[in-house]
Design a protein around this motif. Structure first.
Motif, PDB file in Angstrom:
ATOM      1  N   GLU A  89       0.823  -1.209   0.000  1.00 40.98           N
ATOM      2  CA  GLU A  89       0.000   0.000   0.000  1.00 40.98           C
ATOM      3  C   GLU A  89       0.858   1.260   0.000  1.00 40.98           C
ATOM      4  O   GLU A  89       0.458   2.300  -0.539  1.00 40.98           O
ATOM      5  CB  GLU A  89      -0.931   0.020   1.217  1.00 40.98           C
ATOM      6  N   GLN A  90       2.050   1.190   0.585  1.00 38.63           N
ATOM      7  CA  GLN A  90       2.947   2.349   0.671  1.00 38.63           C
ATOM      8  C   GLN A  90       3.993   2.369  -0.433  1.00 38.63           C
ATOM      9  O   GLN A  90       4.886   3.219  -0.441  1.00 38.63           O
ATOM     10  CB  GLN A  90       3.656   2.340   2.036  1.00 38.63           C
ATOM     11  N   LEU A  91       3.866   1.470  -1.398  1.00 37.04           N
ATOM     12  CA  LEU A  91       4.905   1.326  -2.410  1.00 37.04           C
ATOM     13  C   LEU A  91       5.080   2.593  -3.247  1.00 37.04           C
ATOM     14  O   LEU A  91       6.204   2.963  -3.592  1.00 37.04           O
ATOM     15  CB  LEU A  91       4.566   0.140  -3.311  1.00 37.04           C
ATOM     16  N   GLY A  92       3.986   3.266  -3.576  1.00 38.43           N
ATOM     17  CA  GLY A  92       4.085   4.493  -4.361  1.00 38.43           C
ATOM     18  C   GLY A  92       4.861   5.576  -3.642  1.00 38.43           C
ATOM     19  O   GLY A  92       5.696   6.269  -4.241  1.00 38.43           O
ATOM     20  N   VAL A  93       4.621   5.717  -2.347  1.00 38.70           N
ATOM     21  CA  VAL A  93       5.333   6.719  -1.547  1.00 38.70           C
ATOM     22  C   VAL A  93       6.816   6.376  -1.471  1.00 38.70           C
ATOM     23  O   VAL A  93       7.680   7.242  -1.618  1.00 38.70           O
ATOM     24  CB  VAL A  93       4.721   6.799  -0.137  1.00 38.70           C
ATOM     25  N   LEU A  94       7.113   5.105  -1.231  1.00 37.62           N
ATOM     26  CA  LEU A  94       8.501   4.671  -1.143  1.00 37.62           C
ATOM     27  C   LEU A  94       9.232   4.886  -2.471  1.00 37.62           C
ATOM     28  O   LEU A  94      10.349   5.415  -2.502  1.00 37.62           O
ATOM     29  CB  LEU A  94       8.556   3.197  -0.747  1.00 37.62           C
ATOM     30  N   ALA A  95       8.603   4.467  -3.566  1.00 42.64           N
ATOM     31  CA  ALA A  95       9.237   4.587  -4.878  1.00 42.64           C
ATOM     32  C   ALA A  95       9.495   6.047  -5.231  1.00 42.64           C
ATOM     33  O   ALA A  95      10.560   6.388  -5.770  1.00 42.64           O
ATOM     34  CB  ALA A  95       8.368   3.926  -5.937  1.00 42.64           C
ATOM     35  N   LYS A  96       8.536   6.917  -4.950  1.00 39.99           N
ATOM     36  CA  LYS A  96       8.710   8.339  -5.255  1.00 39.99           C
ATOM     37  C   LYS A  96       9.899   8.920  -4.497  1.00 39.99           C
ATOM     38  O   LYS A  96      10.718   9.660  -5.063  1.00 39.99           O
ATOM     39  CB  LYS A  96       7.437   9.106  -4.902  1.00 39.99           C
ATOM     40  N   ALA A  97      10.015   8.574  -3.213  1.00 36.12           N
ATOM     41  CA  ALA A  97      11.115   9.087  -2.406  1.00 36.12           C
ATOM     42  C   ALA A  97      12.456   8.555  -2.907  1.00 36.12           C
ATOM     43  O   ALA A  97      13.456   9.282  -2.944  1.00 36.12           O
ATOM     44  CB  ALA A  97      10.913   8.698  -0.938  1.00 36.12           C
ATOM     45  N   ILE A  98      12.494   7.301  -3.313  1.00 34.58           N
ATOM     46  CA  ILE A  98      13.739   6.700  -3.782  1.00 34.58           C
ATOM     47  C   ILE A  98      14.169   7.303  -5.111  1.00 34.58           C
ATOM     48  O   ILE A  98      15.354   7.616  -5.313  1.00 34.58           O
ATOM     49  CB  ILE A  98      13.576   5.175  -3.889  1.00 34.58           C
ATOM     50  N   VAL A  99      13.234   7.477  -6.035  1.00 37.62           N
ATOM     51  CA  VAL A  99      13.575   8.092  -7.319  1.00 37.62           C
ATOM     52  C   VAL A  99      14.087   9.515  -7.100  1.00 37.62           C
ATOM     53  O   VAL A  99      15.057   9.945  -7.737  1.00 37.62           O
ATOM     54  CB  VAL A  99      12.358   8.093  -8.264  1.00 37.62           C
ATOM     55  N   GLU A 100      13.454  10.227  -6.190  1.00 33.49           N
ATOM     56  CA  GLU A 100      13.885  11.600  -5.902  1.00 33.49           C
ATOM     57  C   GLU A 100      15.277  11.603  -5.291  1.00 33.49           C
ATOM     58  O   GLU A 100      16.119  12.457  -5.620  1.00 33.49           O
ATOM     59  CB  GLU A 100      12.877  12.260  -4.954  1.00 33.49           C
ATOM     60  N   GLU A 101      15.570  10.638  -4.417  1.00 34.17           N
ATOM     61  CA  GLU A 101      16.911  10.542  -3.839  1.00 34.17           C
ATOM     62  C   GLU A 101      17.935  10.226  -4.922  1.00 34.17           C
ATOM     63  O   GLU A 101      19.029  10.811  -4.954  1.00 34.17           O
ATOM     64  CB  GLU A 101      16.949   9.457  -2.759  1.00 34.17           C
ATOM     65  N   MET A 102      17.600   9.318  -5.812  1.00 28.94           N
ATOM     66  CA  MET A 102      18.519   8.957  -6.891  1.00 28.94           C
ATOM     67  C   MET A 102      18.802  10.138  -7.812  1.00 28.94           C
ATOM     68  O   MET A 102      19.901  10.264  -8.366  1.00 28.94           O
ATOM     69  CB  MET A 102      17.938   7.791  -7.693  1.00 28.94           C
ATOM     70  N   SER A 103      17.827  11.011  -7.973  1.00 25.67           N
ATOM     71  CA  SER A 103      17.977  12.123  -8.911  1.00 25.67           C
ATOM     72  C   SER A 103      18.725  13.314  -8.321  1.00 25.67           C
ATOM     73  O   SER A 103      19.231  14.150  -9.062  1.00 25.67           O
ATOM     74  CB  SER A 103      16.603  12.590  -9.401  1.00 25.67           C
ATOM     75  N   THR A 104      18.802  13.388  -6.999  1.00 30.53           N
ATOM     76  CA  THR A 104      19.374  14.579  -6.373  1.00 30.53           C
ATOM     77  C   THR A 104      20.698  14.346  -5.664  1.00 30.53           C
ATOM     78  O   THR A 104      21.453  15.293  -5.447  1.00 30.53           O
ATOM     79  CB  THR A 104      18.386  15.186  -5.355  1.00 30.53           C
ATOM     80  N   CYS A 105      21.003  13.116  -5.280  1.00 28.57           N
ATOM     81  CA  CYS A 105      22.230  12.865  -4.528  1.00 28.57           C
ATOM     82  C   CYS A 105      23.440  12.870  -5.455  1.00 28.57           C
ATOM     83  O   CYS A 105      23.437  12.212  -6.497  1.00 28.57           O
ATOM     84  CB  CYS A 105      22.137  11.529  -3.788  1.00 28.57           C
TER      85      CYS A 105
END
Length: 234
Positions: free
Chosen positions: A134-150
């Protein structure tokens, strides 16, 4: 060409014409870049490559990325739940065998019951939260954002390795864990998924880090394939 990811930005809308020849060896055209991308095998890595380096395409293909993330996580979640169900069943059997039909409880039964209980608790401790999907969308969004900014790891400059402290050779960079990029803190990740820090550490850190590791690996493989195709077209 060491890394052609940034070339994908040329595929987005622009008022500048990048594919005008300058004489000598021909420059890569947008068609060359798009063709190279098209040769990257479909799947999570390619979807992440587009989401991170060609955002316009990533937004159009959000459904494909969602499906790819689900395809990554669901099998592992199901595996964990199956292992938990087996451990629960084994514990239930061990408990039922104690004093079977009113008989005395033996030492062997007590030992087996305790072993089954320990296995159940160990298996439960390794399982992700029940509401992971159920929380997969929230997790994926945060991970993609981390990958794009770090950015690159400052300790190893993105090389993923460092000299061993004892001078015996080369080891995995301790600062980034061999990822080659800076990692967000637990508090930053907790905020990104809307959880407090203690809840993140207790429940969400294992699934977050598992997803991040596998998504980075998939994107890295896709980028390697893209770079190879771009080099052939150059």
């Amino acid at each position: 060409m060491s890394d052609g990811r940034e070339l994908m930005a040329r595929l987005g809308p622009s008022t500048v014409k990048f594919d005008t020849g300058r004489g000598g060896a021909p420059d890569l055209t947008n068609q060359d870049i798009a063709a190279a991308l098209g040769m990257v095998p479909a799947g999570l890595g390619r979807e992440l490559l587009e989401a991170l380096w060609w955002p316009d395409s990533g937004m159009r293909r959000s459904q494909q990325l969602r499906q790819a993330v689900i395809a990554l996580v669901a099998p592992e979640y199901v595996r964990q739940q199956q292992a938990l169900n087996v451990a629960r069943t084994e514990f239930g059997i061990a408990k039922a065998c104690m004093g079977w039909a009113g008989g005395p409880v033996t030492d062997a039964q007590r030992i087996e019951h305790r072993k089954a209980e320990v296995r159940l608790e160990a298996t439960r401790a390794l399982c992700w939260p029940n509401n992971t999907m159920e929380q997969l969308g929230v997790l994926a969004k945060a991970i993609v954002e981390e990958m794009s900014t770090c950015g690159c790891c400052r300790a190893c400059q993105g090389l993923r390795i460092q000299a061993a402290k004892d001078g015996t050779g080369i080891v995995e960079c301790e600062a980034c864990g061999g990822a080659g990029v800076e990692a967000r803190s637990g508090r930053e990740r907790a905020a990104a998924i809307g959880a407090d820090h203690s809840a993140y550490r207790r429940y969400w850190q294992p699934v977050y880090e598992w997803m991040l590791e596998h998504m980075r690996a998939a994107e890295s493989i896709a980028a390697r394939d893209f770079n190879r195709m771009v080099s052939r077209a150059a």
